[in-house]
Design an enzyme around this catalytic site. Structure first.
Site, PDB file in Angstrom:
ATOM      1  N   SER A   1       0.837  -1.106   0.136  1.00  0.00           N
ATOM      2  CA  SER A   1       0.115   0.042  -0.033  1.00  0.00           C
ATOM      3  C   SER A   1       0.913   1.412  -0.209  1.00  0.00           C
ATOM      4  O   SER A   1       1.546   1.716   0.821  1.00  0.00           O
ATOM      5  CB  SER A   1      -1.038   0.184   1.395  1.00  0.00           C
ATOM      6  OG  SER A   1      -1.397   1.279   1.465  1.00  0.00           O
TER       7      SER A   1
ATOM      8  N   HIS B   1      -1.269  -1.142  -4.068  1.00  0.00           N
ATOM      9  CA  HIS B   1      -2.619  -1.167  -3.573  1.00  0.00           C
ATOM     10  C   HIS B   1      -2.523   0.608  -3.402  1.00  0.00           C
ATOM     11  O   HIS B   1      -1.774   1.112  -2.983  1.00  0.00           O
ATOM     12  CB  HIS B   1      -2.694  -1.566  -2.357  1.00  0.00           C
ATOM     13  CG  HIS B   1      -4.034  -1.367  -1.488  1.00  0.00           C
ATOM     14  ND1 HIS B   1      -5.113  -2.113  -1.646  1.00  0.00           N
ATOM     15  CD2 HIS B   1      -4.088  -0.377  -0.615  1.00  0.00           C
ATOM     16  CE1 HIS B   1      -6.107  -1.861  -1.033  1.00  0.00           C
ATOM     17  NE2 HIS B   1      -5.586  -0.635  -0.168  1.00  0.00           N
TER      18      HIS B   1
ATOM     19  N   ASP C   1      -4.427   3.711  -2.109  1.00  0.00           N
ATOM     20  CA  ASP C   1      -5.709   4.309  -0.843  1.00  0.00           C
ATOM     21  C   ASP C   1      -6.003   5.720  -1.357  1.00  0.00           C
ATOM     22  O   ASP C   1      -5.293   6.641  -1.053  1.00  0.00           O
ATOM     23  CB  ASP C   1      -5.012   4.187   0.461  1.00  0.00           C
ATOM     24  CG  ASP C   1      -4.804   2.900   1.009  1.00  0.00           C
ATOM     25  OD1 ASP C   1      -5.981   1.960   0.833  1.00  0.00           O
ATOM     26  OD2 ASP C   1      -3.797   2.401   1.513  1.00  0.00           O
TER      27      ASP C   1
ATOM     28  N   MET D   1      -8.712   8.682  -0.579  1.00  0.00           N
ATOM     29  CA  MET D   1      -9.299   9.027   0.712  1.00  0.00           C
ATOM     30  C   MET D   1      -9.865  10.528   0.429  1.00  0.00           C
ATOM     31  O   MET D   1      -8.936  11.389  -0.145  1.00  0.00           O
ATOM     32  CB  MET D   1      -8.404   9.017   2.096  1.00  0.00           C
ATOM     33  CG  MET D   1      -7.908   7.856   2.468  1.00  0.00           C
ATOM     34  SD  MET D   1      -7.245   7.811   3.897  1.00  0.00           S
ATOM     35  CE  MET D   1      -6.166   5.971   3.935  1.00  0.00           C
TER      36      MET D   1
ATOM     37  N   HIS E   1      -8.129   1.446  -3.970  1.00  0.00           N
ATOM     38  CA  HIS E   1      -9.076   1.316  -2.716  1.00  0.00           C
ATOM     39  C   HIS E   1      -9.965   2.580  -2.529  1.00  0.00           C
ATOM     40  O   HIS E   1      -9.039   3.374  -2.038  1.00  0.00           O
ATOM     41  CB  HIS E   1      -8.353   0.683  -1.813  1.00  0.00           C
ATOM     42  CG  HIS E   1      -9.111   0.624  -0.218  1.00  0.00           C
ATOM     43  ND1 HIS E   1      -8.459   0.448   0.925  1.00  0.00           N
ATOM     44  CD2 HIS E   1     -10.402   0.645  -0.171  1.00  0.00           C
ATOM     45  CE1 HIS E   1      -9.436   0.180   1.721  1.00  0.00           C
ATOM     46  NE2 HIS E   1     -10.571   0.443   1.348  1.00  0.00           N
TER      47      HIS E   1
ATOM     48  N   MET F   1     -11.897   4.862  -0.573  1.00  0.00           N
ATOM     49  CA  MET F   1     -12.576   5.295   0.677  1.00  0.00           C
ATOM     50  C   MET F   1     -12.886   6.762   0.605  1.00  0.00           C
ATOM     51  O   MET F   1     -12.739   7.676   1.003  1.00  0.00           O
ATOM     52  CB  MET F   1     -11.477   5.260   1.626  1.00  0.00           C
ATOM     53  CG  MET F   1     -10.941   3.753   2.233  1.00  0.00           C
ATOM     54  SD  MET F   1      -9.343   3.797   3.035  1.00  0.00           S
ATOM     55  CE  MET F   1      -8.243   3.364   1.607  1.00  0.00           C
TER      56      MET F   1
ATOM     57  N   MET G   1     -11.376  -4.956   6.102  1.00  0.00           N
ATOM     58  CA  MET G   1     -10.521  -3.962   6.854  1.00  0.00           C
ATOM     59  C   MET G   1     -10.420  -4.489   8.295  1.00  0.00           C
ATOM     60  O   MET G   1     -11.210  -5.090   9.052  1.00  0.00           O
ATOM     61  CB  MET G   1     -11.417  -2.547   7.133  1.00  0.00           C
ATOM     62  CG  MET G   1     -11.917  -1.790   5.963  1.00  0.00           C
ATOM     63  SD  MET G   1     -10.034  -1.431   4.768  1.00  0.00           S
ATOM     64  CE  MET G   1      -9.048  -0.681   6.144  1.00  0.00           C
TER      65      MET G   1
ATOM     66  N   GLY H   1      -8.559   4.770   7.217  1.00  0.00           N
ATOM     67  CA  GLY H   1      -8.064   6.269   7.025  1.00  0.00           C
ATOM     68  C   GLY H   1      -6.688   6.590   7.319  1.00  0.00           C
ATOM     69  O   GLY H   1      -6.029   7.548   6.839  1.00  0.00           O
TER      70      GLY H   1
ATOM     71  N   GLY I   1      -2.179   4.832   7.829  1.00  0.00           N
ATOM     72  CA  GLY I   1      -1.429   3.704   7.973  1.00  0.00           C
ATOM     73  C   GLY I   1      -0.978   3.505   9.405  1.00  0.00           C
ATOM     74  O   GLY I   1      -1.131   3.975  10.408  1.00  0.00           O
TER      75      GLY I   1
ATOM     76  N   ASP J   1      -6.754  -5.681   5.054  1.00  0.00           N
ATOM     77  CA  ASP J   1      -5.989  -4.388   5.076  1.00  0.00           C
ATOM     78  C   ASP J   1      -5.917  -3.731   6.244  1.00  0.00           C
ATOM     79  O   ASP J   1      -6.859  -3.597   7.047  1.00  0.00           O
ATOM     80  CB  ASP J   1      -6.733  -3.616   3.897  1.00  0.00           C
ATOM     81  CG  ASP J   1      -6.082  -2.402   3.601  1.00  0.00           C
ATOM     82  OD1 ASP J   1      -5.051  -2.037   3.856  1.00  0.00           O
ATOM     83  OD2 ASP J   1      -6.761  -1.644   2.796  1.00  0.00           O
ATOM     84  N   GLY J   2      -4.743  -3.542   6.547  1.00  0.00           N
ATOM     85  CA  GLY J   2      -4.548  -2.725   8.010  1.00  0.00           C
ATOM     86  C   GLY J   2      -3.851  -3.760   8.932  1.00  0.00           C
ATOM     87  O   GLY J   2      -4.251  -4.936   9.512  1.00  0.00           O
ATOM     88  N   GLY J   3      -2.394  -3.269   9.394  1.00  0.00           N
ATOM     89  CA  GLY J   3      -1.745  -4.018  10.438  1.00  0.00           C
ATOM     90  C   GLY J   3      -0.983  -5.298  10.001  1.00  0.00           C
ATOM     91  O   GLY J   3      -0.967  -6.101  10.966  1.00  0.00           O
TER      92      GLY J   3
ATOM     93  N   GLY K   1       1.246  -1.653   4.175  1.00  0.00           N
ATOM     94  CA  GLY K   1       1.980  -0.471   4.089  1.00  0.00           C
ATOM     95  C   GLY K   1       3.204  -0.321   4.724  1.00  0.00           C
ATOM     96  O   GLY K   1       4.122  -0.492   4.315  1.00  0.00           O
TER      97      GLY K   1
HETATM   98  C1  DX5 Z   1      -6.187   2.199   5.570  1.00  0.00           C
HETATM   99  C2  DX5 Z   1      -5.515   1.583   4.179  1.00  0.00           C
HETATM  100  C3  DX5 Z   1      -4.607   0.813   4.369  1.00  0.00           C
HETATM  101  C4  DX5 Z   1      -3.296   1.058   4.929  1.00  0.00           C
HETATM  102  C5  DX5 Z   1      -2.570  -0.020   5.734  1.00  0.00           C
HETATM  103  O1  DX5 Z   1      -7.123   2.915   5.397  1.00  0.00           O
HETATM  104  O2  DX5 Z   1      -6.730   1.103   3.730  1.00  0.00           O
HETATM  105  O3  DX5 Z   1      -4.383   0.250   2.808  1.00  0.00           O
HETATM  106  O4  DX5 Z   1      -2.203   1.819   3.801  1.00  0.00           O
HETATM  107  O5  DX5 Z   1      -1.448   0.342   6.300  1.00  0.00           O
HETATM  108  P1  DX5 Z   1      -0.728  -0.300   7.242  1.00  0.00           P
HETATM  109  O6  DX5 Z   1      -0.105  -1.576   6.645  1.00  0.00           O
HETATM  110  O7  DX5 Z   1       0.271   0.545   7.691  1.00  0.00           O
HETATM  111  O8  DX5 Z   1      -1.819  -0.780   8.220  1.00  0.00           O
HETATM  112 ZN    ZN Z   2      -6.292   0.112   1.688  1.00  0.00          ZN
END
Ligand code: DX5
Ligand code: ZN
Length: 219
Positions: free
Chosen positions: A10, A35, A37, A39, A68, A70, A139, A144, A146, A177-179, A199
């Site tokens: 990401s 990926h 993002d 927003m 993606h 958002m 998610m 929102g 990273g 996606d996330g963590g 990310g």
């Molecule tokens: C969060 C995004 C993710 C984000 C993940 O809203 O959709 O794609 O980049 O970041 P990490 O991997 O740092 O949690």
């Molecule tokens: Zn994402």
């Protein structure tokens, strides 16, 4: 693990001053997709980029671009992201009152349609549209930003989505996606995820080593 696991860095966590270079590094390290993002500062409290950046990335890399969205009312922007070079577009269930129509429209463009659910949205909300999407993005943080902590309580959603696949109800990839990092990867992969969006754990440090570590953790 026989299932093939794909890794999608990401770019939210990339160094934007060196974005082209870092995307090339991802490509060299065997990433499967990039990926992106998007927003809008409304659906999520953060603001990122739009179609012009996707168009630049499209010129820079051969990797498929996974966009993606958002954003509120994503149906208004689908053509713009398609024209910019998106290979997959994921919308949020929470932003689409006419989800079936939106997913069908994305597919009609000849690209993959994805749908995402926030942590507070039950995955069962997608049962009526099973068969209408190619990617189910779960998610594993609130969207929102990273660098947030992985929500382990999302694992049952992955198991549920995988059980739909095992029952033969529909075919789709399960994205998370996330963590996502080498510690959380085994948990999501064992539950059924096969598209890992990451990310911070890719861009913090050596991209090549980080992608290798994620790949090893997925085996
Ligand atoms: C969060 C995004 C993710 C984000 C993940 O809203 O959709 O794609 O980049 O970041 P990490 O991997 O740092 O949690
Ligand atoms: Zn994402």
């Amino acid at each position: 693990m026989n299932r093939s696991i794909r890794i999608a860095p990401s770019i939210l966590a990339a160094d934007f001053m060196r974005l082209g270079e870092q995307v090339k590094e991802c490509e060299k390290a065997g990433a499967d997709m990039i990926h992106c993002d998007v927003m809008d500062g409304h659906f999520v409290p953060n603001l990122t980029f739009g179609p012009p950046l996707i168009a630049q990335l499209h010129k820079t890399t051969k990797l498929p671009l996974d966009v993606h969205l958002m954003i509120e009312a994503p149906e208004r922007s689908l053509d713009a992201y398609f024209k910019a070079g998106a290979n997959a577009i994921t919308v949020h269930q929470e932003t689409c009152p006419h989800l079936h129509r939106t997913l069908s429209y994305i597919r009609s463009l000849g690209i993959q349609a994805g749908v995402s659910v926030n942590p507070s949205t039950p995955v069962e909300m997608l049962e009526p549209v099973l068969g209408s999407f190619d990617i189910l993005l779960i998610m594993t943080v609130n969207p929102g930003f990273g660098g947030q902590t992985f929500l382990q309580s999302m694992l049952p959603k992955i198991l549920q989505a995988d059980s739909w696949r095992k029952e033969g109800v529909a075919e789709f990839s399960i994205a998370v996606d996330g963590g996502i990092d080498p510690l959380t990867t085994p948990l999501v992969v064992e539950s059924g995820a096969d598209l890992l969006i990451a990310g911070t754990s890719v861009f913090d440090g050596s991209i090549g080593d980080n992608i290798k570590r994620l790949r090893e953790a997925a085996c």
